[in-house]
Design a protein around this motif. Structure first.
Motif, PDB file in Angstrom:
ATOM      1  N   ARG A   1     -46.610   9.052 -90.352  1.00 21.86           N
ATOM      2  CA  ARG A   1     -47.426   8.509 -91.448  1.00 21.86           C
ATOM      3  C   ARG A   1     -46.848   7.234 -92.036  1.00 21.86           C
ATOM      4  NH1 ARG A   1     -52.388  10.546 -92.206  1.00 21.86           N
ATOM      5  NH2 ARG A   1     -52.463  12.649 -91.385  1.00 21.86           N
ATOM      6  N   HIS A   2     -45.541   7.014 -91.835  1.00 22.26           N
ATOM      7  CA  HIS A   2     -44.917   5.828 -92.418  1.00 22.26           C
ATOM      8  C   HIS A   2     -43.653   5.500 -91.644  1.00 22.26           C
ATOM      9  CE1 HIS A   2     -43.728   2.895 -95.404  1.00 22.26           C
ATOM     10  NE2 HIS A   2     -42.584   3.503 -95.598  1.00 22.26           N
ATOM     11  N   PHE A   3     -43.428   4.197 -91.447  1.00 21.24           N
ATOM     12  CA  PHE A   3     -42.188   3.727 -90.845  1.00 21.24           C
ATOM     13  C   PHE A   3     -41.711   2.524 -91.638  1.00 21.24           C
ATOM     14  CE2 PHE A   3     -40.422   0.220 -88.320  1.00 21.24           C
ATOM     15  CZ  PHE A   3     -39.196   0.780 -87.995  1.00 21.24           C
ATOM     16  N   GLN A   4     -40.430   2.462 -91.892  1.00 16.02           N
ATOM     17  CA  GLN A   4     -39.873   1.239 -92.454  1.00 16.02           C
ATOM     18  C   GLN A   4     -38.424   1.115 -92.036  1.00 16.02           C
ATOM     19  OE1 GLN A   4     -40.519   2.177 -96.656  1.00 16.02           O
ATOM     20  NE2 GLN A   4     -38.375   1.692 -97.012  1.00 16.02           N
ATOM     21  N   ALA A   5     -37.968  -0.126 -91.992  1.00 17.79           N
ATOM     22  CA  ALA A   5     -36.597  -0.404 -91.605  1.00 17.79           C
ATOM     23  C   ALA A   5     -35.966  -1.328 -92.634  1.00 17.79           C
ATOM     24  CB  ALA A   5     -36.578  -1.071 -90.228  1.00 17.79           C
ATOM     25  N   GLY A   6     -34.647  -1.272 -92.716  1.00 14.30           N
ATOM     26  CA  GLY A   6     -33.919  -2.143 -93.629  1.00 14.30           C
ATOM     27  C   GLY A   6     -33.436  -1.398 -94.847  1.00 14.30           C
ATOM     28  N   GLY A   7     -32.661  -2.087 -95.639  1.00 14.12           N
ATOM     29  CA  GLY A   7     -31.974  -1.448 -96.762  1.00 14.12           C
ATOM     30  C   GLY A   7     -32.843  -1.199 -97.975  1.00 14.12           C
ATOM     31  N   GLY A   8     -33.771  -2.121 -98.261  1.00 12.24           N
ATOM     32  CA  GLY A   8     -34.566  -1.988 -99.483  1.00 12.24           C
ATOM     33  C   GLY A   8     -35.784  -1.103 -99.274  1.00 12.24           C
ATOM     34  N   GLY A   9     -36.700  -1.196-100.210  1.00  5.80           N
ATOM     35  CA  GLY A   9     -37.984  -0.539-100.021  1.00  5.80           C
ATOM     36  C   GLY A   9     -38.012   0.944-100.308  1.00  5.80           C
ATOM     37  N   MET A  10     -37.072   1.438-101.109  1.00  7.69           N
ATOM     38  CA  MET A  10     -37.078   2.874-101.423  1.00  7.69           C
ATOM     39  C   MET A  10     -38.306   3.264-102.244  1.00  7.69           C
ATOM     40  SD  MET A  10     -34.893   4.735-100.041  1.00  7.69           S
ATOM     41  CE  MET A  10     -33.808   4.239 -98.743  1.00  7.69           C
ATOM     42  N   LYS A  11     -38.816   2.319-103.037  1.00 11.38           N
ATOM     43  CA  LYS A  11     -40.028   2.606-103.815  1.00 11.38           C
ATOM     44  C   LYS A  11     -41.197   2.898-102.880  1.00 11.38           C
ATOM     45  CE  LYS A  11     -39.528   0.372-108.309  1.00 11.38           C
ATOM     46  NZ  LYS A  11     -38.100   0.033-108.249  1.00 11.38           N
ATOM     47  N   MET A  12     -41.321   2.083-101.828  1.00  7.04           N
ATOM     48  CA  MET A  12     -42.396   2.275-100.851  1.00  7.04           C
ATOM     49  C   MET A  12     -42.207   3.608-100.128  1.00  7.04           C
ATOM     50  SD  MET A  12     -45.172   1.388 -99.521  1.00  7.04           S
ATOM     51  CE  MET A  12     -45.550  -0.317 -99.863  1.00  7.04           C
ATOM     52  N   LEU A  13     -40.970   3.905 -99.756  1.00  4.51           N
ATOM     53  CA  LEU A  13     -40.686   5.165 -99.074  1.00  4.51           C
ATOM     54  C   LEU A  13     -41.051   6.343 -99.979  1.00  4.51           C
ATOM     55  CD1 LEU A  13     -39.594   6.334 -96.431  1.00  4.51           C
ATOM     56  CD2 LEU A  13     -37.324   6.357 -97.462  1.00  4.51           C
ATOM     57  N   THR A  14     -40.684   6.240-101.250  1.00  4.90           N
ATOM     58  CA  THR A  14     -41.008   7.293-102.219  1.00  4.90           C
ATOM     59  C   THR A  14     -42.519   7.489-102.316  1.00  4.90           C
ATOM     60  OG1 THR A  14     -39.025   6.736-103.479  1.00  4.90           O
ATOM     61  CG2 THR A  14     -40.694   8.047-104.621  1.00  4.90           C
ATOM     62  N   LYS A  15     -43.258   6.371-102.408  1.00  5.03           N
ATOM     63  CA  LYS A  15     -44.723   6.429-102.466  1.00  5.03           C
ATOM     64  C   LYS A  15     -45.298   7.165-101.254  1.00  5.03           C
ATOM     65  CE  LYS A  15     -47.117   2.617-104.728  1.00  5.03           C
ATOM     66  NZ  LYS A  15     -46.271   2.173-105.802  1.00  5.03           N
ATOM     67  N   ARG A  16     -44.810   6.789-100.049  1.00  2.11           N
ATOM     68  CA  ARG A  16     -45.330   7.384 -98.818  1.00  2.11           C
ATOM     69  C   ARG A  16     -44.982   8.870 -98.714  1.00  2.11           C
ATOM     70  NH1 ARG A  16     -48.123   3.446 -98.923  1.00  2.11           N
ATOM     71  NH2 ARG A  16     -48.337   1.948 -97.247  1.00  2.11           N
ATOM     72  N   VAL A  17     -43.755   9.202 -99.081  1.00  2.76           N
ATOM     73  CA  VAL A  17     -43.354  10.621 -99.050  1.00  2.76           C
ATOM     74  C   VAL A  17     -44.220  11.407-100.029  1.00  2.76           C
ATOM     75  CG1 VAL A  17     -41.497  12.242 -99.635  1.00  2.76           C
ATOM     76  CG2 VAL A  17     -41.010  10.258 -98.188  1.00  2.76           C
ATOM     77  N   ASN A  18     -44.406  10.871-101.235  1.00  6.21           N
ATOM     78  CA  ASN A  18     -45.239  11.550-102.229  1.00  6.21           C
ATOM     79  C   ASN A  18     -46.670  11.713-101.724  1.00  6.21           C
ATOM     80  OD1 ASN A  18     -43.233  12.014-104.099  1.00  6.21           O
ATOM     81  ND2 ASN A  18     -43.632  10.147-105.239  1.00  6.21           N
ATOM     82  N   ARG A  19     -47.181  10.690-101.050  1.00  5.10           N
ATOM     83  CA  ARG A  19     -48.546  10.767-100.519  1.00  5.10           C
ATOM     84  C   ARG A  19     -48.643  11.888 -99.481  1.00  5.10           C
ATOM     85  NH1 ARG A  19     -50.889   5.393 -98.410  1.00  5.10           N
ATOM     86  NH2 ARG A  19     -50.972   4.962-100.623  1.00  5.10           N
ATOM     87  N   VAL A  20     -47.671  11.938 -98.578  1.00  4.70           N
ATOM     88  CA  VAL A  20     -47.670  12.963 -97.521  1.00  4.70           C
ATOM     89  C   VAL A  20     -47.521  14.361 -98.151  1.00  4.70           C
ATOM     90  CG1 VAL A  20     -46.321  13.860 -95.593  1.00  4.70           C
ATOM     91  CG2 VAL A  20     -46.907  11.465 -95.660  1.00  4.70           C
ATOM     92  N   LEU A  21     -46.774  14.436 -99.242  1.00  5.86           N
ATOM     93  CA  LEU A  21     -46.578  15.719 -99.923  1.00  5.86           C
ATOM     94  C   LEU A  21     -47.747  16.069-100.834  1.00  5.86           C
ATOM     95  CD1 LEU A  21     -42.794  15.462-100.871  1.00  5.86           C
ATOM     96  CD2 LEU A  21     -43.793  16.844 -99.051  1.00  5.86           C
ATOM     97  N   GLY A  22     -48.662  15.112-101.051  1.00  7.15           N
ATOM     98  CA  GLY A  22     -49.791  15.358-101.943  1.00  7.15           C
ATOM     99  C   GLY A  22     -49.413  15.299-103.408  1.00  7.15           C
ATOM    100  N   ILE A  23     -48.339  14.589-103.731  1.00  6.89           N
ATOM    101  CA  ILE A  23     -47.885  14.453-105.117  1.00  6.89           C
ATOM    102  C   ILE A  23     -48.544  13.221-105.704  1.00  6.89           C
ATOM    103  CG2 ILE A  23     -45.890  13.989-106.608  1.00  6.89           C
ATOM    104  CD1 ILE A  23     -44.183  15.475-104.490  1.00  6.89           C
ATOM    105  N   LYS A  24     -49.208  13.387-106.850  1.00  6.02           N
ATOM    106  CA  LYS A  24     -49.854  12.266-107.535  1.00  6.02           C
ATOM    107  C   LYS A  24     -48.794  11.520-108.350  1.00  6.02           C
ATOM    108  CE  LYS A  24     -54.199  13.257-106.454  1.00  6.02           C
ATOM    109  NZ  LYS A  24     -54.034  13.360-105.015  1.00  6.02           N
ATOM    110  N   GLU A  25     -48.875  10.203-108.307  1.00  5.68           N
ATOM    111  CA  GLU A  25     -47.886   9.426-109.070  1.00  5.68           C
ATOM    112  C   GLU A  25     -48.452   8.987-110.405  1.00  5.68           C
ATOM    113  OE1 GLU A  25     -45.866   6.413-106.911  1.00  5.68           O
ATOM    114  OE2 GLU A  25     -45.791   7.625-105.112  1.00  5.68           O
TER     115      GLU A  25
END
Length: 150
Positions: A126-150
């Motif tokens: 559902r999501h791929f990213q590389a590199g050191g930054g972007g934890m906010k994006m990763l959090t968003k994608r994980v939450n989306r996959v988990l069905g957690i509303k932000e």
């Protein structure tokens, strides 16, 4: 080019060694979503990102599988004792797939460390990213996959 979105999770085959327990694709798919992150002992960005990865592991432990894949980038990275030492220093206590022969790296067509792959419960990417930054994006994608509303 890394795995395409909606690709099925590759089999977790070809580990040189597993640390902190061993898992198969069957253990993961159908249970809960999975975050697979690639790292290397020689990668400074990986070490910097590790607290964030561990936070994911701890915050979502009941909802998310987290697997580390050690992808060596040089001859020096093949030293299993060094991998164990760095894993301990950075509190990597999730299962670690040691990929000294790049079998899983090749299956994922992964070229980067750190790299993050988020699979849904059915094992689809559902999501791929590389590199050191972007934890906010990763959090968003994980939450989306988990069905957690932000």
């Amino acid at each position: 080019m890394a795995l395409k979105l909606r690709s099925q999770m590759p089999e977790l085959d070809g580990a040189t060694e597993w640390l902190n327990g061993q898992l198969t694709k069957e253990d993961l798919v159908g249970t809960k979503p999975t975050l697979i992150h690639f790292w290397s002992v020689s990668c400074g960005l990986c070490k910097e990102a590790m607290p964030n990865v561990n936070e994911f592991r701890d915050n979502y432990k009941d909802q998310l599988n987290v697997i580390a894949v050690h992808m060596p980038r040089s001859e020096k990275d093949l030293d299993i004792e060094e991998i164990k030492k760095v894993a301990a220093e950075h509190s990597i206590d999730q299962p670690i797939f040691v990929d000294n022969e790049h079998k899983l790296t090749d299956a994922f067509e992964n070229e980067y460390v750190p790299a993050y792959y988020v699979f849904d419960e059915e094992g689809q990417l559902r999501h791929f990213q590389a590199g050191g930054g972007g934890m906010k994006m990763l959090t968003k994608r994980v939450n989306r996959v988990l069905g957690i509303k932000e």
